[in-house]
Write an enzyme that holds these catalytic residues in place. Structure first.
Site, short mmCIF file in Angstrom:
data_model
loop_
_atom_site.label_atom_id
_atom_site.label_comp_id
_atom_site.label_asym_id
_atom_site.label_seq_id
_atom_site.Cartn_x
_atom_site.Cartn_y
_atom_site.Cartn_z
CG HIS A 155 -2.14 -0.70 1.05
ND1 HIS A 155 -2.55 -1.72 1.86
CD2 HIS A 155 -3.09 -0.55 0.11
CE1 HIS A 155 -3.70 -2.17 1.42
NE2 HIS A 155 -4.04 -1.49 0.36
NE ARG A 163 -3.03 -4.72 -14.27
CZ ARG A 163 -2.11 -3.75 -14.18
NH1 ARG A 163 -2.48 -2.50 -14.01
NH2 ARG A 163 -0.83 -4.06 -14.25
NE ARG A 179 -4.74 -8.51 -17.86
CZ ARG A 179 -3.86 -8.20 -16.93
NH1 ARG A 179 -2.57 -8.23 -17.20
NH2 ARG A 179 -4.26 -7.84 -15.73
CD GLU A 204 1.29 -11.41 -18.68
OE1 GLU A 204 1.54 -10.48 -17.89
OE2 GLU A 204 0.14 -11.84 -18.85
CG ASN A 247 4.20 -5.40 -13.70
OD1 ASN A 247 5.11 -4.62 -13.89
ND2 ASN A 247 2.94 -5.02 -13.65
CG ASP A 248 2.81 -11.71 -14.50
OD1 ASP A 248 3.09 -12.20 -13.40
OD2 ASP A 248 1.69 -11.28 -14.79
NE ARG A 256 2.81 -9.24 -10.30
CZ ARG A 256 2.04 -8.86 -11.30
NH1 ARG A 256 1.88 -9.64 -12.36
NH2 ARG A 256 1.44 -7.70 -11.29
CB CYS A 271 0.91 -2.72 -20.71
SG CYS A 271 0.80 -4.50 -20.62
C1 PEP Z 1 2.39 -7.39 -16.24
O1 PEP Z 1 2.45 -8.56 -15.84
O2 PEP Z 1 3.39 -6.68 -16.48
C2 PEP Z 1 1.08 -6.76 -16.45
C3 PEP Z 1 1.00 -5.58 -17.03
O3 PEP Z 1 -0.03 -7.40 -16.01
P1 PEP Z 1 -0.43 -7.54 -14.45
O4 PEP Z 1 0.50 -6.64 -13.67
O5 PEP Z 1 -1.85 -7.14 -14.36
O6 PEP Z 1 -0.19 -9.00 -14.22
MG MG Z 2 0.74 -9.86 -15.91
#
Ligand code: PEP
Ligand code: MG
Length: 546
Positions: free
Chosen positions: A180, A282, A318, A407, A430-431, A441, A478
């Site tokens: 947070h 999302r 998505r 990803e 991110n993934d 993560r 993204c």
């Molecule tokens: C990612 O994985 O980078 C992504 C944009 O999707 P999310 O963070 O929603 O898994």
């Molecule tokens: Mg992702």
């Protein structure tokens, strides 16, 4: 004795720099008040206090966090459990703490977003216990001047109330990229460094130069360093204020600047900003935590509202990214030992293809209703066969711009084949970082491995762009990486031509790109990929871009 200059390094959580005195804060030092007579009174008082705080919260995100706490403070099951423990002989104050602890344990067991709510329940338990014992929780310090708040960690209710005119920077020893503190600091535009070992060696009154873009905390910095950082920041602020219109490099290479969203409210707010569309909607926010599937009409309604808000600008939806960190109970997914490696994202369509089918039809219905042409992409695609299957379904539903998220490292390494049946690729860094570095993560302890500057991640982005270039397919990013201006330049140098990020990050990325040409982007991409690790990649690019 004068303090020796030191530099602490943590996770860069919210960008920007600030130079101010530190205030070290230990929550838990509380003031005495009239104790609540019983649990019902404690619940009513804590609910009223949190509602008051929600009304005073400085951001929508902060108010949302506090409203979630209100639900826990009034939760009949939590209170009933505490009453039964108290009936068994525990003091009421201990009973509510134990009840909250066991509730939090259950949430942790569920994993994902729900596990991240566990500290919220513990915080509420502590507030109820304090109320029963006649203690009011300690408020954030108000020293009468702007300061950098230094703490072990911050409870959600504290972070939600931060006033950016007073708290101008945040350093925490704990916390992670999804905590947070991080989310709210970004929403408020407060520079922050989290997961910073040694943070608590910074004491009240220490002079601190905090660099939330690089994850550095300079304690007792020398005047030359302060002057250099301040003049760099001033130039960047002027550039940001002057930046307008579509994204492009100085020599006119277009880079679409898009936003990441998850709700209609966010879409309406972001559509009023100077952005070129939505790079990631999302859709799972409509599904998360629900025990029944949102019906087709509700889905059409939601998607059409987003499309209407953005008119003829690009909107990329998505499809449902369920599983692992995004639990969707009605899908009835089995419990798994390693959910991040299990049935999630597009893989859920193997057993619940009907849900994907209805979602694609709803997206096509929203397109027809609004007369727009949305883009649609699938999450967690690993093989050419999965991409082809998804493209077939989406096109059959009447959708014309079909893509996949990259990803999973296999999709990046074999992009040429994975992308052969689609129209675009969007890299979810991110993934992709989670899978490339084998680092969960959700886990603060491995946050440094998830640094989007990891050269291995950049190699995978390069591989995706090279695979896509064979068919001249557009590649976007993204994930969080797109929001860091220097890293955005690297991504453009690697071949990325759209960047999707939180709306607040757009001016910084736009102004940096406008100041440099494509050749410079390629040079910094090369410098970052040649670096041995993430900190040296970041430093090498900062040396070139200043
Ligand atoms: C990612 O994985 O980078 C992504 C944009 O999707 P999310 O963070 O929603 O898994
Ligand atoms: Mg992702």
């Amino acid at each position: 004795m004068s303090l020796v200059a030191t530099t602490l390094t943590g996770v860069a959580a919210s960008p920007g720099t600030v130079h101010a005195r530190a205030v070290a804060w230990e929550p838990g030092v509380a003031v005495a008040v009239e104790p609540a007579a019983d649990l019902d009174e404690a619940s009513a008082r804590v609910v009223a206090d949190l509602e008051f705080r929600a009304a005073a919260a400085t951001t929508g995100e902060g108010a949302e966090v506090l409203r979630a706490l209100v639900m826990f403070a009034a939760d009949p099951e939590l209170l009933a459990l505490a009453r039964s423990l108290a009936a068994g002989g525990q003091a009421p104050e201990d009973a509510i703490r134990s009840a909250a602890a066991s509730y939090a344990e259950q949430l942790r067991g569920l994993g994902g977003y729900l596990a991240e709510r566990a500290p919220d329940v513990e915080d509420v338990g502590a507030r109820l216990a304090d109320c029963l014992a006649g203690r009011a929780p300690a408020e954030l310090p108000r020293p009468g001047h702007p300061y950098v708040l230094v703490a072990r960690d911050l409870a959600p209710a504290d972070t939600a109330l931060l006033d950016p005119r007073s708290v101008v920077g945040i350093v925490t020893e704990q916390g992670g990229p999804t905590s947070h503190t991080t989310i709210l600091a970004r929403a408020l535009g407060i520079p922050a460094v989290v997961a910073c070992p040694g943070a608590r060696t910074v004491l009240d009154g220490h002079e601190v130069l905090l660099d939330g873009s690089r994850g550095e905390v300079h304690v007792a910095p020398n005047a030359t360093l302060v002057a250099a950082v301040e003049s760099r920041e001033e130039e960047a602020a002027t550039r940001r204020a002057q930046s307008r219109g579509p994204g492009a490099t100085a020599d006119g290479v277009g880079v679409k600047l898009l936003v990441n969203l998850g709700t209609v409210d966010q879409a309406v707010a972001a559509a009023a900003e100077d952005v070129e569309g939505v790079g990631l909607f999302r859709t799972e926010f409509l599904f998360l935590g629900r025990t029944d599937e949102p019906d087709p009409d509700e889905q059409v309604e939601t998607y059409a509202s987003v499309l209407e808000a953005f008119g003829d600008r690009r909107v990329v939806f998505r499809t449902l990214d369920a599983g692992s960190d995004k639990p969707v109970p009605f899908l009835g997914l089995a419990d798994e030992e390693n959910p991040a490696l299990g049935v999630r994202g597009l893989r859920t369509a193997v057993t619940r293809g009907d849900v994907l089918q209805r979602q694609l039809e709803a997206l096509a219905g929203a397109a027809a209703r609004t007369g727009t042409d949305p883009w649609v992409m699938a999450p967690m695609v690993s093989t050419p066969a999965e991409a082809e299957h998804f493209a077939g379904l989406a096109r059959a539903a009447g959708l014309r711009h079909v893509g996949v998220m990259v990803e999973v490292p296999s999709a990046a390494l074999r992009a040429r084949h994975v992308l052969r049946s689609v129209d675009f690729a969007s890299i979810g860094t991110n993934d992709l970082a989670q899978y490339a570095l084998a680092a969960d993560r959700q886990l603060g302890d491995v946050a440094a491995l998830l640094d989007p500057w990891q050269p291995a991640l950049l190699d995978l982005v390069a591989s995706t762009c090279s695979g896509a270039s064979d068919r001249d397919l557009p590649v976007g990013v993204c994930g969080e990486a797109a929001a860091d201006p220097h890293l955005a330049a690297v991504l453009v140098g690697l071949g990325v031509r759209s960047l999707s990020m939180a709306p607040r990050a757009v001016p910084g990325v736009r102004s940096l790109l406008a100041a440099i040409d494509l050749a410079t982007c390629r040079d910094v991409a090369e410098a970052a990929r040649s670096a041995v690790d993430a900190p040296s990649a970041r430093a090498a690019v900062a040396d070139v871009l200043g």
